[in-house]
Design an enzyme around this catalytic site. Structure first.
Site, mmCIF file in Angstrom:
data_model
loop_
_atom_site.group_PDB
_atom_site.id
_atom_site.type_symbol
_atom_site.label_atom_id
_atom_site.label_comp_id
_atom_site.label_asym_id
_atom_site.label_seq_id
_atom_site.Cartn_x
_atom_site.Cartn_y
_atom_site.Cartn_z
ATOM 1 N N ARG A 106 -5.813 5.985 -7.552
ATOM 2 C CA ARG A 106 -5.508 7.409 -7.576
ATOM 3 C C ARG A 106 -5.443 7.941 -9.007
ATOM 4 N NH1 ARG A 106 -0.250 7.616 -3.964
ATOM 5 N NH2 ARG A 106 -0.487 9.870 -4.272
ATOM 6 N N THR A 156 -1.727 5.620 2.206
ATOM 7 C CA THR A 156 -2.973 4.846 2.134
ATOM 8 C C THR A 156 -3.037 3.939 3.349
ATOM 9 O OG1 THR A 156 -3.020 4.879 -0.287
ATOM 10 C CG2 THR A 156 -4.288 3.153 0.798
ATOM 11 N N LEU A 181 0.865 -1.174 0.000
ATOM 12 C CA LEU A 181 0.000 0.000 0.000
ATOM 13 C C LEU A 181 0.899 1.220 0.000
ATOM 14 C CD1 LEU A 181 -2.687 -0.890 2.738
ATOM 15 C CD2 LEU A 181 -2.990 -0.969 0.255
ATOM 16 N N ASP A 182 0.452 2.294 -0.631
ATOM 17 C CA ASP A 182 1.213 3.535 -0.583
ATOM 18 C C ASP A 182 1.382 3.992 0.869
ATOM 19 O OD1 ASP A 182 1.203 3.543 -3.359
ATOM 20 O OD2 ASP A 182 -0.580 4.815 -3.483
ATOM 21 N N LYS A 183 2.424 4.755 1.119
ATOM 22 C CA LYS A 183 2.696 5.261 2.463
ATOM 23 C C LYS A 183 1.462 5.893 3.093
ATOM 24 C CE LYS A 183 5.289 8.898 4.832
ATOM 25 N NZ LYS A 183 6.266 10.012 4.681
#
Length: 318
Positions: free
Chosen positions: A232, A136, A132-134
């Site tokens: 996104r 998110t 997961l993105d930082k």
């Protein structure tokens, strides 16, 4: 012998041995002459007939070069094969330049011993199946054994893990549900970003509006594919960017999406409440790769996203 005439690679895979965790790994052992029959090197197409002596040398795992750190982890589900972590926003998943401490991996190394590494190279992603993105938040699967890592990785590739996200998306939708399907790849002008392209890999995102506020919606998102930054990029592409996404949108665009009388309120939220894209990995559902049990876990919306909706509760549309 029941397996007489079976190729050696298929035979070894059929043993369901934890050390022989994938066909790809077995093929690499054979190519490196680490599997022998009666003391001689073989090819993966060679068949066994019974009575042979099969010897297998398993290389030692690379030394861990990441420090374990005592970081609290919100473990939603766990068994001896895997764990599901509820990752907070702001936490990087694995070490990378500029983020060598305080990552999820640093915390995992403190809580677990001998997590499997998805690469034979330097061990920087032990147990990591997906990311997961930082900024998110939400659910992330961690593999605790080599076999679980291999099987879960294949399940993600084969779209066998159902992933649902919740997001606050800007500019109210006129349709309650729809699908975004595009070609996808690296942004040609900025290699650190992804983009919708005229050709490339297929990316498919399904969405459904749960609740509408002036200027934004609480949106349920079902990922059919799992491309980097897919949600996104897709929602930015259709002019409904994720609230507070600083990479695929701007603060000005977020504020201007709101009715004029509410723009000051949104500006206040971006300055005091919401400091990251309003995106949360809400639900995972899949068949356990080893026990075959149906696993379904959910994670409630984090407080910052709830607070945004609470601030606008008197302005709700429906």
């Amino acid at each position: 012998m029941a397996n007489s005439g079976t190729r050696i690679d298929k035979y070894l895979a059929s043993l369901n041995n934890e050390e022989l965790y994938s066909r790809n790994f077995i093929d690499k052992l054979i190519k490196k002459n680490l599997v022998t029959i009666n003391n001689r090197s073989i090819k993966k197409s060679e068949c066994i007939h019974g009575g042979e002596t099969i010897e297998i040398q398993i290389p030692l795992s690379p030394q861990k070069n990441i420090k374990a750190e005592k970081i609290a982890l919100d473990i939603i589900y766990e068994d001896k094969y895997l764990a599901i972590i509820n990752k907070p926003s702001g936490m990087v998943v694995h070490p990378a330049p500029g983020n060598y401490t305080g990552t999820l991996v640093n915390g995992l190394l403190y809580h677990y011993d001998n997590l499997p590494n998805p690469s034979e190279k330097i061990n920087i992603r032990p147990g990591i199946v997906h990311r997961l993105d930082k900024d998110t938040s939400g659910l992330l699967i961690i593999a605790k054994t080599k076999r679980a890592l291999s099987l879960l990785t294949d399940m993600f590739k084969n779209r066998e893990i159902d992933k649902i996200y919740l997001a606050l998306t800007m500019n109210n939708f006129t349709t309650k549900e729809d699908t975004i399907k595009t070609f996808y790849g690296r942004n040609l002008h900025n290699r650190q970003k992804m983009a919708v392209r005229k050709e490339g890999k297929i990316a498919i995102t399904h969405y459904q509006i749960i609740k509408s506020f002036p200027g934004f919606d609480l949106t349920k998102i079902h990922l059919e594919t799992g491309r980097t930054h897919q949600i996104r990029v897709h929602f930015s592409y259709i002019h409904h960017p994720i609230m507070a996404d600083s990479v695929y949108s701007t603060k000005k665009q977020t504020i201007n999406s709101m009715p004029f009388t509410l723009q000051n309120k949104m500006n206040f939220i971006l300055a005091n409440t919401l400091f990251r894209q309003a995106l949360h990995a809400h639900q995972l559902e899949f068949t356990h790769p080893i026990t075959k049990k149906i696993i379904k876990v959910t994670s409630d919306l984090p407080e910052d996203m709830i607070k945004v909706m609470r601030i606008f509760k008197d302005d709700i549309i429906e």
